[in-house]
Design an enzyme around this catalytic site. Structure first.
Site, mmCIF file in Angstrom:
data_model
loop_
_atom_site.group_PDB
_atom_site.id
_atom_site.type_symbol
_atom_site.label_atom_id
_atom_site.label_comp_id
_atom_site.label_asym_id
_atom_site.label_seq_id
_atom_site.Cartn_x
_atom_site.Cartn_y
_atom_site.Cartn_z
ATOM 1 N N ASN A 90 0.879 -1.170 0.000
ATOM 2 C CA ASN A 90 0.000 0.000 0.000
ATOM 3 C C ASN A 90 0.913 1.216 0.000
ATOM 4 O OD1 ASN A 90 -1.776 2.053 0.498
ATOM 5 N ND2 ASN A 90 -2.393 1.340 2.537
ATOM 6 N N TRP A 91 1.034 1.831 -1.168
ATOM 7 C CA TRP A 91 1.985 2.956 -1.295
ATOM 8 C C TRP A 91 1.450 4.232 -0.657
ATOM 9 C CZ3 TRP A 91 4.277 2.670 -6.995
ATOM 10 C CH2 TRP A 91 4.939 1.439 -7.163
ATOM 11 N N LYS A 92 0.164 4.231 -0.324
ATOM 12 C CA LYS A 92 -0.477 5.425 0.267
ATOM 13 C C LYS A 92 -0.214 6.646 -0.621
ATOM 14 C CE LYS A 92 -0.323 3.218 4.726
ATOM 15 N NZ LYS A 92 -0.332 3.322 6.172
ATOM 16 N N GLU A 101 -7.157 4.688 7.676
ATOM 17 C CA GLU A 101 -6.907 6.117 7.429
ATOM 18 C C GLU A 101 -8.117 6.757 6.746
ATOM 19 O OE1 GLU A 101 -3.133 5.549 5.487
ATOM 20 O OE2 GLU A 101 -2.279 4.951 7.414
ATOM 21 N N HIS A 161 -9.759 1.332 4.489
ATOM 22 C CA HIS A 161 -8.511 1.447 5.248
ATOM 23 C C HIS A 161 -8.762 2.354 6.459
ATOM 24 C CE1 HIS A 161 -4.452 2.561 6.364
ATOM 25 N NE2 HIS A 161 -4.044 1.475 5.719
ATOM 26 N N GLY A 186 2.601 -1.232 4.343
ATOM 27 C CA GLY A 186 2.665 0.186 4.016
ATOM 28 C C GLY A 186 4.094 0.634 3.792
ATOM 29 N N GLY A 187 4.684 1.227 4.821
ATOM 30 C CA GLY A 187 6.018 1.836 4.720
ATOM 31 C C GLY A 187 7.071 0.965 4.037
ATOM 32 N N GLU A 235 -5.948 -4.933 10.317
ATOM 33 C CA GLU A 235 -4.923 -3.923 10.569
ATOM 34 C C GLU A 235 -5.246 -3.194 11.860
ATOM 35 O OE1 GLU A 235 -2.779 -2.809 6.661
ATOM 36 O OE2 GLU A 235 -4.430 -1.436 6.960
HETATM 37 P P1 PGA Z 1 2.468 0.187 7.693
HETATM 38 O O1 PGA Z 1 1.034 0.416 7.024
HETATM 39 O O2 PGA Z 1 3.012 -1.100 7.129
HETATM 40 O O3 PGA Z 1 3.274 1.397 7.291
HETATM 41 O O4 PGA Z 1 2.252 0.110 9.160
HETATM 42 C C1 PGA Z 1 0.163 -0.642 6.786
HETATM 43 C C2 PGA Z 1 -1.110 -0.145 6.161
HETATM 44 O O5 PGA Z 1 -1.581 0.927 6.548
HETATM 45 O O6 PGA Z 1 -1.683 -0.789 5.260
#
Ligand code: PGA
Length: 260
Positions: free
Chosen positions: A13-15, A100, A98, A236-237, A169
């Site tokens: 997930n590149w956000k 967020e 998600h 994510g990161g 998550e």
């Molecule tokens: P993270 O994010 O690996 O940076 O904790 C995961 C996600 O939000 O899908």
């Protein structure tokens, strides 16, 4: 279908990260470095990068995904993107709900459900995110929250849901460096699988892929994937770093014989 038939999925997930040049570079590094992977791999990229990343990934088994969609097919919804448009642009997967989006954009379970229905109707493969906040965990509300979030997915036609993936998550683990322990993750995954079984039956729940997300990295993927109800990760990161993400894709865990 037996649990052994759940092929692991590692999804990035590149956000809201990377410009076009960086997106192309990362996609190329993943394509070139992938080798023989037992897991299915996907990258969920910003809308603006879908086309260029799709170009780079041509001929690669890495699947393309988006991070959100709107539930209507078309029309006057300034700023939104439909399931059909994502499919047309080359997406296979889409992340829905998600934390967020739930938190910063006030997405309710109802909205998540509408988006899920729209994705399925268009033939996109949904990755629906669920998970509790730190406050909810501390108030011993984890299972109530998961139950409510899974309930929002109930009552659809099981045949339409065959592509569904759920990602657990825990919000307190996202981007914080605090990973759930493998035991905490397993406990939540088993709870989710049983909750799904309550709505769709045991066979459906046994075939459903459940991903873990929240500070997944090269150092913890192996112990997470050793848990019987973890079928992959939403990353994510660390999905922005090719060496780390490739190591996560090639996790070391007890073989799952007969994976599809
Ligand atoms: P993270 O994010 O690996 O940076 O904790 C995961 C996600 O939000 O899908």
């Amino acid at each position: 279908m037996s649990a052994n038939l759940r092929r692991p999925l590692i999804a990035g997930n590149w956000k809201m990260n990377l410009d076009l040049r960086q997106s192309v570079e990362l996609a190329r590094a993943l394509k070139d470095g992938l080798g023989q992977a037992g897991a299915e791999v996907a990258v969920c990229v910003p809308f603006t990068s879908i086309a260029v990343v799709g170009e780079v990934l041509k001929g690669s088994p890495i699947r393309l995904g988006a991070q959100d969609l709107h539930w209507e097919k078309e029309g006057a919804y300034t700023g939104e993107v439909s399931a059909g448009q994502l499919l047309d642009a080359g997406c296979r997967y889409v992340i829905i709900g998600h934390s967020e989006r739930r938190r910063y954009f006030h997405e309710s379970d109802e909205v998540v459900r509408k988006k899920l229905k729209a994705a399925l109707a268009a033939g996109l493969w949904p990755i629906v995110c669920v998970g509790e906040t730190l406050e909810e965990r501390e108030r011993q509300q984890t299972f109530n929250v998961l139950k409510r979030q899974v309930e929002a997915l109930a009552g659809l036609a099981p045949a339409e849901l065959s592509s569904l993936v759920i990602a657990y998550e825990p919000v307190w683990a996202i981007g914080t460096g605090k990973t759930a322990t493998p035991e905490q993750a397993q406990e939540a995954h088993l709870f989710i699988r049983n909750a799904v079984a309550g709505h769709y039956g045991k066979d459906f729940a046994q075939a459903l892929r459940l991903l873990y997300g929240g500070s997944v990295k090269a150092e913890n993927i192996d112990s997470l994937m050793a848990q019987p109800d973890l079928d992959g990760a939403l990353v994510g990161g660390e999905s922005l770093k090719p060496v780390s993400f490739l190591r996560i894709i090639h996790f070391q865990a007890p073989a799952r014989s007969g994976a599809r």
